[in-house]
Design a protein around this motif. Structure first.
Motif, short mmCIF file in Angstrom:
data_model
loop_
_atom_site.label_atom_id
_atom_site.label_comp_id
_atom_site.label_asym_id
_atom_site.label_seq_id
_atom_site.Cartn_x
_atom_site.Cartn_y
_atom_site.Cartn_z
N LYS A 168 36.33 28.65 45.28
CA LYS A 168 35.89 29.73 44.40
C LYS A 168 35.58 29.19 43.00
O LYS A 168 34.55 29.54 42.40
CB LYS A 168 36.97 30.80 44.30
N SER A 223 39.03 35.30 48.28
CA SER A 223 38.30 35.28 49.54
C SER A 223 38.79 36.40 50.47
O SER A 223 38.83 37.56 50.08
CB SER A 223 38.44 33.89 50.18
N ASP A 224 39.19 36.05 51.69
CA ASP A 224 39.71 37.05 52.63
C ASP A 224 41.22 36.95 52.77
O ASP A 224 41.79 37.28 53.80
CB ASP A 224 39.05 36.87 54.01
N ALA A 282 40.89 27.65 49.19
CA ALA A 282 40.08 28.83 48.90
C ALA A 282 39.90 29.01 47.39
O ALA A 282 38.82 29.34 46.90
CB ALA A 282 40.73 30.08 49.50
#
Length: 353
Positions: free
Chosen positions: A177, A126-127, A173
């Protein structure tokens, strides 16, 4: 007026540009370096192109292109391309290619405005990124190494550039995903339904063409085997969820540290590691509040250098050591003069709010 006073008067009145025209001579003399033929004495040029750049970004371009370091190029071309959030300046040495003068490649510097994407390497998920580490400074501002290259960050506000990511945030996260990946792979007919339909087709073939049925059976078995291998993703999702549920409340809130070898040491499929492990690296995400802008102001400039003759880290001008006089080393040295031009960079820094 006597002769000496006249000379002084002329010296004061003549601009630096006129002096350069008087003192500088140009030549089409070539110099061969390796297999390339260069024109290090020909008159250079500066070209600038802008698409959607703000007034402030254009000001940065003006300061850099008019710096004493590169404003009178000889033997190379200066190209500047700027947009709202990025600017690329390239110093390309002139070469002879099939008898024609050309300028391709060369040393470069890129500036990212209110955009720190260049500061980080590839995200872990992700980020979420591995935290860059400070390696040096650039006129008082930090230079970070992100595992791939060095990036200088010019920022004046007190907000942190990135914020820690907790173990819980990181694991969630990863779980999200994996769930999305499984959903994408399972759209439409289910795996069980597919196998049932294949079995029906196999039984029908047995009634009409046993040889074809046996060939189909081989393909069906291979398909089923592949499904068994892919089903390990379910185990991965389960392992990630178990890893999250096994954390104490304090562990969930603690910062996540990542290490690829963590699975071999502690069984964490996520790569989560103890903070005191020698190779563990903290995970962070960009703090968008530190550089978001809606009025055209510049809050952050991320600078990345690219030298062509340097064998080690091409993004680190501070390590430059090429002694060659011509070729691509020549434009590298010209970029180094810009790198060391404190007067110009201080003007640029004044534009950061």
């Amino acid at each position: 007026m006597n002769k000496s006073l006249a000379i002084v008067a002329i010296s004061v009145l003549m601009t630096p540009a006129l002096w350069c025209q008087v003192e500088r001579s140009y030549s089409d003399k070539t110099v061969t370096v390796g297999e390339d033929v260069f024109l290090p004495f020909c008159r250079g040029e500066i070209t600038a192109r802008s698409e959607g750049a703000s007034v402030t970004v254009k000001k940065v371009s003006e300061y850099l292109l008019s710096s004493d370091s590169i404003k009178f190029p000889v033997g190379y071309k200066v190209s500047c391309y700027s947009q709202s959030d990025i600017m690329d300046i390239t110093l390309s040495p002139y070469t002879l290619f099939d008898g024609e003068k050309s300028a391709i490649g060369g040393a470069a510097v890129s500036l990212f405005f209110n955009n720190v994407s260049g500061l980080f390497r590839q995200p872990v998920v992700s980020d979420i990124y591995i935290q860059p580490v400070v390696t040096s400074d650039f006129f008082g501002y930090p230079v970070y190494f992100n595992g791939s290259c060095e990036i200088t960050v010019i920022k004046k506000n007190s907000l942190p550039l990135f914020i820690p990511v907790s173990r819980e945030e990181y694991l969630k996260a990863l779980i999200t995903k994996e769930e999305l990946r499984m959903k994408d792979n399972n759209e439409g007919i289910t795996e069980d339904e597919t196998l049932k339909e294949m079995e029906k087709a196999y039984q029908q073939l047995l009634k009409t063409d046993r040889e074809a049925a046996e060939e189909f059976k081989v393909q069906m078995d291979e398909f089923a085997a592949n499904l068994n291998q892919e089903s390990s993703s379910t185990d991965l999702l389960t392992m990630l969820k178990n890893e999250l549920s096994g954390l104490t409340p304090a562990e969930r809130k603690s910062q996540a540290f990542y290490e690829p070898a963590a699975f071999e040491r502690n069984g964490n499929i996520s790569g989560l590691s103890e903070s005191d492990s020698e190779f563990a690296e903290p995970l962070v995400r960009p703090n968008t509040k530190a550089f978001s802008s809606t009025n055209g102001d510049i809050h952050i400039i991320a600078i990345q250098w690219a030298l062509t003759s340097q064998t080690e880290d091409q993004s680190a001008p501070r390590l430059f050591s090429c002694r060659q006089k011509y070729g691509y080393c020549f434009t590298d040295r010209m970029l180094i003069t810009l790198f060391n031009d404190r007067k110009t960079w201080e003007k640029v820094f004044e534009l950061v709010r």
